[in-house]
Design an enzyme around this catalytic site. Sequence first.
Site, PDB file in Angstrom:
ATOM      1  N   ARG A   1      -7.249  11.073  -6.234  1.00  0.00           N
ATOM      2  CA  ARG A   1      -8.595  10.338  -6.085  1.00  0.00           C
ATOM      3  C   ARG A   1      -9.652  11.313  -6.257  1.00  0.00           C
ATOM      4  O   ARG A   1     -10.839  10.846  -6.749  1.00  0.00           O
ATOM      5  CB  ARG A   1      -8.330   9.682  -4.921  1.00  0.00           C
ATOM      6  CG  ARG A   1      -9.717   9.078  -4.419  1.00  0.00           C
ATOM      7  CD  ARG A   1      -9.162   8.504  -2.870  1.00  0.00           C
ATOM      8  NE  ARG A   1     -10.326   7.478  -2.319  1.00  0.00           N
ATOM      9  CZ  ARG A   1     -11.206   8.104  -1.642  1.00  0.00           C
ATOM     10  NH1 ARG A   1     -11.405   9.172  -1.513  1.00  0.00           N
ATOM     11  NH2 ARG A   1     -12.250   7.044  -1.234  1.00  0.00           N
TER      12      ARG A   1
ATOM     13  N   ARG B   1      -3.915   6.701   0.633  1.00  0.00           N
ATOM     14  CA  ARG B   1      -4.471   7.863   1.268  1.00  0.00           C
ATOM     15  C   ARG B   1      -3.441   8.484   2.241  1.00  0.00           C
ATOM     16  O   ARG B   1      -3.685   9.679   2.509  1.00  0.00           O
ATOM     17  CB  ARG B   1      -5.704   7.423   2.038  1.00  0.00           C
ATOM     18  CG  ARG B   1      -6.939   7.249   1.187  1.00  0.00           C
ATOM     19  CD  ARG B   1      -8.095   6.841   1.950  1.00  0.00           C
ATOM     20  NE  ARG B   1      -7.855   5.323   2.279  1.00  0.00           N
ATOM     21  CZ  ARG B   1      -8.757   4.456   2.986  1.00  0.00           C
ATOM     22  NH1 ARG B   1     -10.116   5.092   3.040  1.00  0.00           N
ATOM     23  NH2 ARG B   1      -8.436   3.235   3.362  1.00  0.00           N
TER      24      ARG B   1
ATOM     25  N   ASP C   1      -7.160  -2.746  -7.405  1.00  0.00           N
ATOM     26  CA  ASP C   1      -7.534  -3.657  -6.095  1.00  0.00           C
ATOM     27  C   ASP C   1      -7.939  -4.971  -6.747  1.00  0.00           C
ATOM     28  O   ASP C   1      -8.301  -5.487  -7.689  1.00  0.00           O
ATOM     29  CB  ASP C   1      -8.887  -2.576  -5.761  1.00  0.00           C
ATOM     30  CG  ASP C   1      -9.216  -3.187  -4.139  1.00  0.00           C
ATOM     31  OD1 ASP C   1      -8.655  -2.538  -3.385  1.00  0.00           O
ATOM     32  OD2 ASP C   1      -9.953  -4.150  -4.019  1.00  0.00           O
TER      33      ASP C   1
ATOM     34  N   ARG D   1       0.742  -1.268  -0.078  1.00  0.00           N
ATOM     35  CA  ARG D   1      -0.183   0.093  -0.078  1.00  0.00           C
ATOM     36  C   ARG D   1       0.870   1.198   0.029  1.00  0.00           C
ATOM     37  O   ARG D   1       0.636   2.052   0.813  1.00  0.00           O
ATOM     38  CB  ARG D   1      -0.835   0.221   1.279  1.00  0.00           C
ATOM     39  CG  ARG D   1      -2.146  -1.213   1.232  1.00  0.00           C
ATOM     40  CD  ARG D   1      -3.313  -0.251   0.478  1.00  0.00           C
ATOM     41  NE  ARG D   1      -4.119  -1.319   0.326  1.00  0.00           N
ATOM     42  CZ  ARG D   1      -5.394  -1.609   1.077  1.00  0.00           C
ATOM     43  NH1 ARG D   1      -5.550  -0.522   1.942  1.00  0.00           N
ATOM     44  NH2 ARG D   1      -6.299  -2.284   0.814  1.00  0.00           N
TER      45      ARG D   1
ATOM     46  N   TYR E   1     -14.397 -12.106   0.339  1.00  0.00           N
ATOM     47  CA  TYR E   1     -15.181 -11.076  -0.048  1.00  0.00           C
ATOM     48  C   TYR E   1     -16.478 -11.465  -0.870  1.00  0.00           C
ATOM     49  O   TYR E   1     -17.500 -10.742  -0.561  1.00  0.00           O
ATOM     50  CB  TYR E   1     -14.342 -10.046  -0.839  1.00  0.00           C
ATOM     51  CG  TYR E   1     -13.493  -9.547   0.261  1.00  0.00           C
ATOM     52  CD1 TYR E   1     -13.730  -8.320   0.848  1.00  0.00           C
ATOM     53  CD2 TYR E   1     -12.091  -9.864   0.260  1.00  0.00           C
ATOM     54  CE1 TYR E   1     -12.830  -7.793   1.930  1.00  0.00           C
ATOM     55  CE2 TYR E   1     -11.164  -9.231   1.065  1.00  0.00           C
ATOM     56  CZ  TYR E   1     -11.531  -8.203   1.810  1.00  0.00           C
ATOM     57  OH  TYR E   1     -10.627  -7.790   2.873  1.00  0.00           O
TER      58      TYR E   1
HETATM   59  O1  CP3 Z   1      -0.021  -1.773  -2.468  1.00  0.00           O
HETATM   60  C1  CP3 Z   1      -0.374  -1.011  -3.264  1.00  0.00           C
HETATM   61  O2  CP3 Z   1      -0.110   0.153  -3.170  1.00  0.00           O
HETATM   62  C2  CP3 Z   1      -1.237  -1.194  -4.620  1.00  0.00           C
HETATM   63  C3  CP3 Z   1      -2.591  -0.865  -4.446  1.00  0.00           C
HETATM   64  C4  CP3 Z   1      -3.437  -1.834  -3.599  1.00  0.00           C
HETATM   65  C5  CP3 Z   1      -5.147  -1.529  -3.303  1.00  0.00           C
HETATM   66  N1  CP3 Z   1      -5.462  -2.762  -2.761  1.00  0.00           N
HETATM   67  C6  CP3 Z   1      -5.152  -0.157  -3.128  1.00  0.00           C
HETATM   68  C7  CP3 Z   1      -6.321   0.302  -2.271  1.00  0.00           C
HETATM   69  C8  CP3 Z   1      -3.529  -3.253  -3.331  1.00  0.00           C
HETATM   70  C9  CP3 Z   1      -2.282  -4.160  -3.649  1.00  0.00           C
HETATM   71  C10 CP3 Z   1      -4.595  -3.695  -2.656  1.00  0.00           C
HETATM   72  C11 CP3 Z   1      -5.187  -5.092  -2.426  1.00  0.00           C
HETATM   73  C12 CP3 Z   1      -6.128  -5.369  -1.592  1.00  0.00           C
HETATM   74  N2  CP3 Z   1      -7.354  -4.768  -1.647  1.00  0.00           N
HETATM   75  C13 CP3 Z   1      -6.103  -6.225  -0.581  1.00  0.00           C
HETATM   76  C14 CP3 Z   1      -4.975  -7.172  -0.334  1.00  0.00           C
HETATM   77  C15 CP3 Z   1      -4.086  -6.416   0.477  1.00  0.00           C
HETATM   78  C16 CP3 Z   1      -4.304  -6.298   1.782  1.00  0.00           C
HETATM   79  O3  CP3 Z   1      -4.389  -5.041   2.139  1.00  0.00           O
HETATM   80  O4  CP3 Z   1      -4.251  -7.459   2.790  1.00  0.00           O
HETATM   81  C17 CP3 Z   1      -7.481  -6.477  -0.030  1.00  0.00           C
HETATM   82  C18 CP3 Z   1      -8.082  -7.217   0.969  1.00  0.00           C
HETATM   83  C19 CP3 Z   1      -8.395  -5.512  -0.426  1.00  0.00           C
HETATM   84  C20 CP3 Z   1      -9.767  -4.995  -0.655  1.00  0.00           C
HETATM   85  C21 CP3 Z   1      -9.783  -3.563  -0.042  1.00  0.00           C
HETATM   86  N3  CP3 Z   1      -9.672  -2.797  -0.853  1.00  0.00           N
HETATM   87  C22 CP3 Z   1     -10.163  -3.213   1.013  1.00  0.00           C
HETATM   88  C23 CP3 Z   1     -10.403  -4.204   2.223  1.00  0.00           C
HETATM   89  C24 CP3 Z   1     -10.157  -1.995   1.181  1.00  0.00           C
HETATM   90  C25 CP3 Z   1     -10.230  -0.902   2.186  1.00  0.00           C
HETATM   91  C26 CP3 Z   1     -11.491  -0.095   2.253  1.00  0.00           C
HETATM   92  C27 CP3 Z   1     -10.955   1.232   3.030  1.00  0.00           C
HETATM   93  O5  CP3 Z   1     -11.929   2.223   2.761  1.00  0.00           O
HETATM   94  O6  CP3 Z   1     -10.153   1.214   3.651  1.00  0.00           O
HETATM   95  C28 CP3 Z   1      -9.946  -1.398  -0.102  1.00  0.00           C
HETATM   96  C29 CP3 Z   1      -9.523   0.035  -0.827  1.00  0.00           C
HETATM   97  C30 CP3 Z   1      -8.278   0.398  -1.129  1.00  0.00           C
HETATM   98  N4  CP3 Z   1      -7.462  -0.464  -1.872  1.00  0.00           N
HETATM   99  C31 CP3 Z   1      -7.819   1.571  -0.885  1.00  0.00           C
HETATM  100  C32 CP3 Z   1      -6.508   1.399  -1.701  1.00  0.00           C
HETATM  101  C33 CP3 Z   1      -5.533   2.770  -1.749  1.00  0.00           C
HETATM  102  C34 CP3 Z   1      -8.480   2.901  -0.359  1.00  0.00           C
HETATM  103  C35 CP3 Z   1      -9.441   3.041  -1.141  1.00  0.00           C
HETATM  104  C36 CP3 Z   1      -9.499   4.770  -0.898  1.00  0.00           C
HETATM  105  O7  CP3 Z   1      -8.768   5.631  -1.430  1.00  0.00           O
HETATM  106  O8  CP3 Z   1     -10.573   5.304  -0.460  1.00  0.00           O
END
Ligand code: CP3
Length: 363
Positions: free
Chosen positions: A41, A32, A81, A28, A158
Amino acid sequence: MAIEDSNHLFLRACLRQPVNRTPVWIMRQAGRYLPEYRQVRAQAGDFLALCKNPELATTVTLQPVERFGRFGLDAAILFSDILVIPEAMGQNLRFSTGEGPLLEPPLTRAAEIEKLRRPDPETDLGFVMQAVDEIRRILNDRVPLIGFSGSPWTLATYMVEGGSSKTFSRIKGMLYDAPDTLHRLQDRLVDCVADYLNAQIRHGAQAVQIFDTWGGVLSPRDFREFSLTPMARIVERLDRIGSDGQRVPVILFAKGCGAFLEEMASTGCDVLGIDWTTDLGKARRRVGVSTALQGNMDPALLYASEDRIRQEVRELLEAFGPHPGHIFNLGHGMAPDMDPDRLAILLTAVAEESSRIHRDTKS
Ligand code: CP3
């Protein structure tokens, strides 16, 4: 260029070749916690729109690489994602503020699983492939690009829960009472994830990581059956030579699964991603020379002071020792409330301390 000649420290470390400092990237690393990410974003409208806009996805992929400069990050990770796969298979995906991701309707019956599509990554996930093309073009070989997917088990949680879960009640119910239904879903996901990662590799991903974020909620028997076996089937099916003729390392990151490192290594992956609940030195001795290790600093260290960050980085690097095959990372991702300046301190510490360790062993 053959991999042996590559000056990409990250790829060299994944293949357990000698390096003069430990490469680092951060899960990540785009997100944010970066003000420049929040700005793009907002420009995109929402998170999913950002993922689907190859130009803006490229911009945010590159933001952390550019911000932290030359001795900063040694790899970029595709901005996307894991949940774009379930969406391409036919579920509706939304990210609602406060609740996290929602996949609707949740998959509960075998008939719904039979209706899922096997996406063509080139068309159904074309926005991801365009982003990979564009990121490689703009990176121009500065650092390698990592592609990724969720693991079948993590994606299934999910899809069956309809979003995030604390109890995993629906998918565990399926696992115990209808294991054949869950196996059908896993079979579908193995096909889709293998297709998807191979497409990313064709388009230029130079390494791929499979995220098994929820492997740690399974019993050992169920982890083997419902998480490890599907991941092993994917690893077997991946094209291991990339678009530029180099070997493409495969990284398995299974959170909370430190007990299964030897079994995960036996899938044939090149790198094991480990979280901070596992001792890195012991992990290295357990997997021996077969597999590189990635990790595993507690992400919460980024809430600590500069001195403490340096000290912990030094101790972690020393725990691994002067052996080939370590990629520094956190044990899980950056959180939105983290300070980018603390990450800069951590990255500098990794570069300086690891250069010293590698230099001292040579002399
Ligand atoms: O690592 C990186 O920089 C690459 C981008 C990346 C994102 N998601 C961006 C993201 C990667 C590799 C993921 C993978 C992902 N997504 C996983 C596996 C990795 C882990 O964290 O274990 C999972 C479980 C998800 C599913 C997901 N997407 C969740 C649970 C959430 C969180 C929701 C929240 O509001 O926090 C996301 C959203 C997400 N994916 C964000 C980002 C930057 C935040 C979205 C935003 O900008 O609001």
